[in-house]
Scaffold this active site. Structure first.
Site, PDB file in Angstrom:
ATOM      1  N   GLU A 107      82.213 163.481 -46.463  1.00  0.00           N
ATOM      2  CA  GLU A 107      81.372 164.086 -45.426  1.00  0.00           C
ATOM      3  C   GLU A 107      82.210 165.056 -44.643  1.00  0.00           C
ATOM      4  O   GLU A 107      83.318 164.669 -44.243  1.00  0.00           O
ATOM      5  CB  GLU A 107      80.841 163.012 -44.459  1.00  0.00           C
ATOM      6  CG  GLU A 107      79.520 162.461 -44.870  1.00  0.00           C
ATOM      7  CD  GLU A 107      78.999 161.384 -43.913  1.00  0.00           C
ATOM      8  OE1 GLU A 107      79.217 161.512 -42.696  1.00  0.00           O
ATOM      9  OE2 GLU A 107      78.384 160.435 -44.406  1.00  0.00           O
ATOM     10  N   HIS A 161      74.020 163.066 -42.110  1.00  0.00           N
ATOM     11  CA  HIS A 161      74.388 161.929 -41.256  1.00  0.00           C
ATOM     12  C   HIS A 161      73.729 162.049 -39.866  1.00  0.00           C
ATOM     13  O   HIS A 161      74.424 162.152 -38.841  1.00  0.00           O
ATOM     14  CB  HIS A 161      75.914 161.817 -41.122  1.00  0.00           C
ATOM     15  CG  HIS A 161      76.367 160.421 -40.772  1.00  0.00           C
ATOM     16  ND1 HIS A 161      77.569 159.894 -41.172  1.00  0.00           N
ATOM     17  CD2 HIS A 161      75.767 159.442 -40.046  1.00  0.00           C
ATOM     18  CE1 HIS A 161      77.699 158.658 -40.703  1.00  0.00           C
ATOM     19  NE2 HIS A 161      76.602 158.364 -40.019  1.00  0.00           N
ATOM     20  N   GLY A 219      71.310 143.152 -41.926  1.00  0.00           N
ATOM     21  CA  GLY A 219      71.679 143.029 -40.510  1.00  0.00           C
ATOM     22  C   GLY A 219      70.572 143.612 -39.657  1.00  0.00           C
ATOM     23  O   GLY A 219      69.405 143.663 -40.062  1.00  0.00           O
ATOM     24  N   ARG A 272      77.181 153.971 -45.056  1.00  0.00           N
ATOM     25  CA  ARG A 272      78.389 154.795 -45.182  1.00  0.00           C
ATOM     26  C   ARG A 272      78.492 155.269 -46.633  1.00  0.00           C
ATOM     27  O   ARG A 272      78.265 154.490 -47.577  1.00  0.00           O
ATOM     28  CB  ARG A 272      79.644 153.993 -44.830  1.00  0.00           C
ATOM     29  CG  ARG A 272      79.846 153.746 -43.338  1.00  0.00           C
ATOM     30  CD  ARG A 272      80.156 155.037 -42.559  1.00  0.00           C
ATOM     31  NE  ARG A 272      80.423 154.804 -41.161  1.00  0.00           N
ATOM     32  CZ  ARG A 272      79.505 154.871 -40.180  1.00  0.00           C
ATOM     33  NH1 ARG A 272      78.253 155.179 -40.473  1.00  0.00           N
ATOM     34  NH2 ARG A 272      79.854 154.658 -38.919  1.00  0.00           N
TER      35      ARG A 272
HETATM   36  C1  DGY Z   1      77.019 154.805 -36.561  1.00  0.00           C
HETATM   37  O1  DGY Z   1      76.808 154.637 -35.356  1.00  0.00           O
HETATM   38  O2  DGY Z   1      77.830 154.114 -37.171  1.00  0.00           O
HETATM   39  C2  DGY Z   1      76.228 155.862 -37.251  1.00  0.00           C
HETATM   40  O3  DGY Z   1      76.670 156.128 -38.519  1.00  0.00           O
HETATM   41  C3  DGY Z   1      76.139 157.125 -36.442  1.00  0.00           C
HETATM   42  O4  DGY Z   1      75.299 156.876 -35.375  1.00  0.00           O
END
Ligand code: DGY
Length: 314
Positions: free
Chosen positions: A254, A273, A154, A225
């Site tokens: 997390e 993260h 993406g 993720r």
């Molecule tokens: C998101 O935006 O999904 C990221 O993991 C954090 O900015």
């Protein structure tokens, strides 16, 4: 004027725009509000601006019938039950595009750090164990001429591909409808970077079987993720040498408990993260989240809506 609850202070001036138009309560803590507090505050609100750590599921939405809009301060929306929100007529906003480059930078940072064993070198130097220069100390992987496999090509995956091509890497990709089959990508790549959203279909996508398909010299990077990778299988892969190293900006769970093996394995570079954590990006995310909330509360379409089908309902 609507009541809004915002689950954390945000950088930049975006919240001032929200406060100028609505009655806004901002959670002051450095940690997320406990879930029951979130429910209590949101149940008195029409607008909610929340973070990826706030769980917005069907039970939450049922407990908050006055909510007219949810603006998630993230591009990912796996913390929100989008179908449940759509069924209740609640638009959910997200923050795409503005974090693409910052996150791709983080993926490439982790790729290089893991490939060149940066943590091991820095740790040794800091411990006072800086060895004499040696032809065989901390040898890592080259990037030039190596193959990078992008899982989920993406926006962020393509931004990483541009960086990798600048480093002389060959890029292959595997998507839902494009590229090579995942197994082929895993077995051919020197570096594998994950950029797919977390969905029921991608949860556990990279497990023991997939890790064993990778080269023993390969590096796995995850900035998407944590639950897309089976954590226990990854720990075994790093300990037993099925792959050479991992660079992770996201983990499952997390935050990781401080005694988690991923935090002590020498071949795991783990960041907390922070893929989108640049001043400009986080301020831009705040602007989009506030724009989404302001639009929805004014009865307009959110500029960045993750469940646009909500507008097709009767
Ligand atoms: C998101 O935006 O999904 C990221 O993991 C954090 O900015």
């Amino acid at each position: 004027m609507a009541r809004c609850f915002v689950t954390r202070r945000l950088p930049g001036g975006a919240l001032e725009r929200l406060t100028a138009a609505h009655e806004v309560e901002v959670w002051p803590g450095a940690s997320p509000p406990p879930h029951e507090v979130l429910v209590e505050r949101a149940s008195r609100s029409e607008g909610l601006l929340c973070l990826l750590s706030d769980r917005i599921d069907a039970a939450f939405l049922d407990a908050c019938p006055s909510l007219r809009a949810v603006a998630n301060y993230a591009v990912g929306t796996d913390n929100v039950d989008l179908a449940a929100a759509t069924a209740r007529g609640v638009p959910v906003g997200n923050t795409p595009d503005v974090l693409t480059d910052a996150t791709a930078d983080m993926a490439f940072t982790l790729l290089l750090a893991a490939a060149r064993r940066l943590l091991e070198g820095v740790d040794a130097a800091r411990r006072g164990e800086w060895m004499d220069w040696s032809p065989t100390t901390l040898l890592g992987q080259d990037t030039v001429g190596a193959t990078l496999g992008i899982v989920g090509p993406g926006r962020i995956g393509r931004a990483l591909a541009r960086r990798a091509e600048g480093f002389g890497m060959r890029v292959i990709e595997s998507g839902r409808t494009s590229g090579v089959p995942l197994d082929e990508l895993l077995s051919q790549s020197d570096f594998v970077s994950i950029h797919t959203p977390l969905t029921p279909a991608t949860r556990g996508l990279i497990g023991e079987r997939e890790l064993r398909l990778m080269k023993r010299s390969a590096v796995l990077v995850n900035t998407a993720r944590g639950p897309i990778v089976d954590t226990d299988a990854l720990v075994r892969a790093l300990r037993e040498g099925w792959i050479a190293a991992a660079g992770l900006d996201v983990t499952d769970p997390e935050p990781l408990p401080h005694d988690h093996p991923l935090l002590s394995l020498p071949n795991a570079v783990v960041a907390p993260h922070i893929g989108s954590a640049t001043h400009r990006t986080r301020e831009a995310m705040a602007d989009i989240a506030v724009d989404n909330l302001l639009a929805a509360l004014a009865g307009e379409r959110m500029p960045h809506c993750a469940n646009p089908e909500v507008y097709e309902r009767d």
